[in-house]
Motif scaffolding. Structure first.
Motif: not given
Length: 157
Positions: A25-27, A36-38, A87-89
């Motif tokens: 995902e992070w790629h 997202i970080i928290w 959150l990423i979406e």
């Protein structure tokens, strides 16, 4: 097979698979928000319980309390992964490749979560080892095959 080796092996590969999912995902992520970080920090927090909870489960394998605690940690990490996916979406709506990957992940994560919740309920009420068995079933029956499909798709592109 020794219970402690079984417990360690399941958790190691479960965490390893989670790491692979996050890497995939992070790629592809273009935008990262504070939430997202928290959420990732909270996921890391719950993941840090694994050495303790594995020790507890291996000492009291047939205990509803030990297996229930293991189940709560597993589900907390799973829910963090689900929240992280949403959150990423939300932050990367314009990234079609990532959206497709997240859609696939959310589909299998919903089945994965149901199996783990059933495992937790049975584990706390009837037969404690079912929690660890449910993680084993989701790992071999859902997570690893889904990873294989994602890897196969990436090679095809």
């Amino acid at each position: 097979m020794r219970v402690d080796f079984f417990a360690y092996t399941i958790s190691f590969f479960w965490l390893g698979t989670m790491w692979i999912n996050l890497h995939n995902e992070w790629h592809k992520i273009r935008y990262i928000t504070t939430s997202i970080i928290w959420t990732n920090i909270v996921l890391l927090f719950f993941s840090s319980f694994f050495p303790y909870v594995i020790s507890f489960v291996t000492s009291y394998y047939n205990s509803s309390v030990a297996q229930g605690f293991y189940g709560v940690i597993v589900l907390a990490v799973t829910f963090c992964n689900i929240i992280l996916g949403y959150l990423i979406e939300k932050a990367n709506k314009d990234n079609k490749e990532l959206q497709e990957l997240l859609k696939i992940k959310m589909r299998w994560l919903s089945i994965d979560t149901v199996i783990k919740i059933i495992g937790l309920v049975i584990s706390c009420t009837f037969y404690p080892p079912v929690m660890m068995i449910s993680v084993y079933i989701t790992l071999l029956g859902i997570v690893l095959p889904a990873q294989y499909k994602v890897a196969k798709r990436r090679k095809g592109k």
